[in-house]
Design an enzyme around this catalytic site. Structure first.
Site, short mmCIF file in Angstrom:
data_model
loop_
_atom_site.label_atom_id
_atom_site.label_comp_id
_atom_site.label_asym_id
_atom_site.label_seq_id
_atom_site.Cartn_x
_atom_site.Cartn_y
_atom_site.Cartn_z
N CYS A 17 -11.00 0.01 1.09
CA CYS A 17 -9.83 0.53 1.79
C CYS A 17 -10.21 1.54 2.88
CB CYS A 17 -8.95 1.21 0.75
SG CYS A 17 -7.54 1.96 1.49
N ARG B 230 -0.81 -16.19 9.49
CA ARG B 230 -0.87 -16.83 10.80
C ARG B 230 -0.97 -18.35 10.64
NH1 ARG B 230 -5.42 -14.45 14.18
NH2 ARG B 230 -4.58 -12.61 13.20
N SER C 141 0.85 -1.20 0.00
CA SER C 141 0.00 0.00 0.00
C SER C 141 0.88 1.25 0.00
CB SER C 141 -0.94 0.00 1.20
OG SER C 141 -0.19 -0.04 2.39
P1 IMP Z 1 -11.10 -1.14 -5.98
O1 IMP Z 1 -10.94 -1.48 -7.43
O2 IMP Z 1 -11.62 0.25 -5.74
O3 IMP Z 1 -11.88 -2.17 -5.24
O4 IMP Z 1 -9.61 -1.10 -5.37
C1 IMP Z 1 -8.74 -2.21 -5.42
C2 IMP Z 1 -7.41 -1.78 -4.85
O5 IMP Z 1 -7.52 -1.47 -3.45
C3 IMP Z 1 -6.33 -2.85 -4.87
O6 IMP Z 1 -5.72 -3.01 -6.12
C4 IMP Z 1 -5.35 -2.35 -3.82
O7 IMP Z 1 -4.48 -1.36 -4.31
C5 IMP Z 1 -6.27 -1.69 -2.81
N1 IMP Z 1 -6.51 -2.54 -1.65
C6 IMP Z 1 -6.76 -3.86 -1.59
N2 IMP Z 1 -6.99 -4.28 -0.34
C7 IMP Z 1 -6.87 -3.20 0.45
C8 IMP Z 1 -6.99 -2.98 1.86
O8 IMP Z 1 -7.31 -3.87 2.64
N3 IMP Z 1 -6.75 -1.70 2.27
C9 IMP Z 1 -6.41 -0.70 1.42
N4 IMP Z 1 -6.33 -0.85 0.09
C10 IMP Z 1 -6.55 -2.08 -0.39
#
Ligand code: IMP
Length: 497
Positions: free
Chosen positions: A318, A417, A263
């Site tokens: 996120c 874990r 991240s």
């Molecule tokens: P979305 O397409 O808006 O769902 O965003 C997907 C992106 O969120 C992923 O490619 C990651 O960069 C980011 N991401 C994935 N899991 C997490 C998390 O748990 N926290 C923060 N960002 C995340």
């Protein structure tokens, strides 16, 4: 004193595109969506390209082998999630590389000692009505027969009837030899009026099944993303801890491209990981990220990254911004990093593709991201909705949904874990566990998205993504004009369909 930026941090929904002149040759059908995937020098071609500017997120609930195959068939690329043991990630990569259009590795298999009850359970679980019978009940065991719905009668046969007593045995089957082409397999299927042709190796071990319905597979997917050996391409996410073991295993599985998954990519750990790969495997391509500003971009560019991912805190699942207070509106981040990339290109002659990762809500956001300088986008939520993603489909109320959880949620982190015996050692989560509406097949949805992208690009007078980046005109919208953009001041009819 800390540096305070005057500029507001903005997101995609705050912008719109102005149409440019659409010339007659700039029809949606003429729009070329191919983009570079990895860096290249001025005057040269990138060694890897995408046929559409879309990749799937490095997430447990998004990118496994099934999704990777479906997306590569449409011209995009998946990065198989790294939050799993090395061997299982390598196995997923292997499955994509071994996939041959029309040649299916059977995932519904039994031995002769199984019963009709077992067959029905497998059928229920996988939805497949053709089940291979092998000596050891695996997908690559010695082929002994096939079971289809025509081999048993539920009103007559007892559930404990052994497979050996109702399967169609090998002696009555037509089989193909490993090495035959899809068109030869189809000739046999047509000649013998078969529904399925098992393909065996010289020892009689099952390798693939070819189904009549897959006949047109390669014709339906002219945009397939393939390597030089005509195999589908696939990427994989890696971390900055176990890369010395994980990278060789993924390369052994013949992964095409890697991406350090973090991240926050502006770290010495990330530099060390990229430099380890570059000095031990100089031909291997590896992306880095995530970054949201010029300094971090330059740091990863100088570390050797082949592409750089942009975005902190904009993903749908996120909560990094709420938990840690770091991040930047996705549009502002893409604009600044793209400018830095263009300057870097001017100065060094090396073009580093940018990937806008997270926060895509509407299809037009993809075009905005590209117009702002991204070469491709990464999406998680979008793909989690489809049949091919590895998450569970469940019924909520009257509709179906699929589970979607962040890589920073405890649910995703638990693999460490259980599998590494490590404590996750973090006291708070950066992602949530959620549902997204189920949307059916990847290809059906992606076809609609791509046709919208082509149509918007055509309105912007751009036949290529490069042209869009150079000539798009983008405006900031006011909050009241956003209301104007939806249906307003009318009484909407209830859906009659
Ligand atoms: P979305 O397409 O808006 O769902 O965003 C997907 C992106 O969120 C992923 O490619 C990651 O960069 C980011 N991401 C994935 N899991 C997490 C998390 O748990 N926290 C923060 N960002 C995340």
């Amino acid at each position: 004193m800390a540096i305070i930026y005057e500029e507001v941090s903005r997101t995609f929904s705050e912008f719109l595109l102005l149409p440019n002149l659409t010339t007659k040759d700039c029809s949606p059908a003429n729009v070329d969506l191919s983009v570079p995937l990895v860096k290249f020098s001025k005057g040269q071609e990138p060694s890897m390209k995408l046929n559409i500017p879309i990749v799937s997120a490095i997430m447990q609930s998004v990118s496994n082998d099934t999704l990777a195959i479906a997306l590569a068939k449409c011209g995009g690329l998946s990065f198989i999630y790294g939050s799993q043991p090395i061997e299982s990630q390598a196995e997923m990569v292997r499955k994509v590389k071994k996939h041959k259009s029309g040649f299916v590795v059977s995932d519904s298999n039994v031995s002769i000692h199984h019963t009709l009850k077992d067959v029905l359970e497998i059928k229920e679980k996988t939805g497949h009505s053709t089940i291979a019978v092998t000596e050891d009940g695996t997908a690559t065991g010695k082929l002994l027969g096939i079971v289809t719905g025509r081999d048993y009668r539920l009103t007559r046969d007892p559930l404990d009837k052994k497979v050996a007593d109702f399967m169609t045995p090998l002696k009555d089957l037509i089989v193909g030899k490993l090495g035959i082409t899809l068109s030869e397999a189809n000739d046999i299927i047509w000649e013998y009026k078969l529904n399925c042709l098992p393909i065996v190796d010289s020892d009689g071990n099952l390798q693939y099944l070819v189904f009549r319905k897959d006949y047109d597979d390669h014709k339906q997917n002219p945009e397939q993303l393939q390597d030089a050996k005509k195999r589908l391409m696939v990427g994989a996410g890696i971390n900055t801890r176990d890369y010395k073991e994980r990278v060789p295993a993924l390369l052994d599985a013949e992964v095409d491209v890697l991406c350090v998954d973090s991240s926050d990519g502006y770290t010495e750990y990330q530099r060390e990981t990229i430099q380890y790969i570059k000095s031990n495997f100089p031909d291997v391509k590896v992306g880095g990220g995530n970054v949201v500003d010029r300094e971090a971009f330059l740091y990863l560019a100088e570390s050797g990254a082949d592409f750089i991912k942009v975005g902190i805190g904009g993903g749908s699942i996120c909560i990094t911004r709420e938990q840690k207070g770091i991040g930047r509106g996705q549009a502002s981040a893409v604009i600044e990093v793209s400018k830095a990339r263009d300057e870097y290109y001017e100065k060094t002659g090396v073009y580093i593709p940018i990937c806008s990762d997270g926060g895509i809500v509407h299809d037009y956001h993809i075009v905005l991201a590209l117009a702002m300088g991204a070469d491709f986008v990464m999406m998680g939520r979008y793909f989690a909705r489809f049949d091919e993603s590895p998450n569970k489909k469940v019924k909520r109320g009257n509709s179906y949904v699929k589970e979607y959880w962040g890589e920073g949620s405890n649910r995703a982190r638990n693999w460490q874990r259980y599998d590494l015996g490590e404590s996750t050692n973090l006291k708070f989560e950066e992602g949530v566990d959620s549902y997204v509406p189920y949307a059916g097949k990847l290809k059906d949805n992606l076809d609609v998205t791509l046709s919208k992208i082509r149509s918007t690009m055509s309105s912007c007078g751009s036949r290529t993504v490069k042209q869009l980046q150079q000539t798009a005109r983008i405006v900031i919208v006011s909050s009241t004009s956003i209301i104007e953009g939806g249906a307003h001041d009318v009484i909407l009819k209830e859906s009659e369909y």
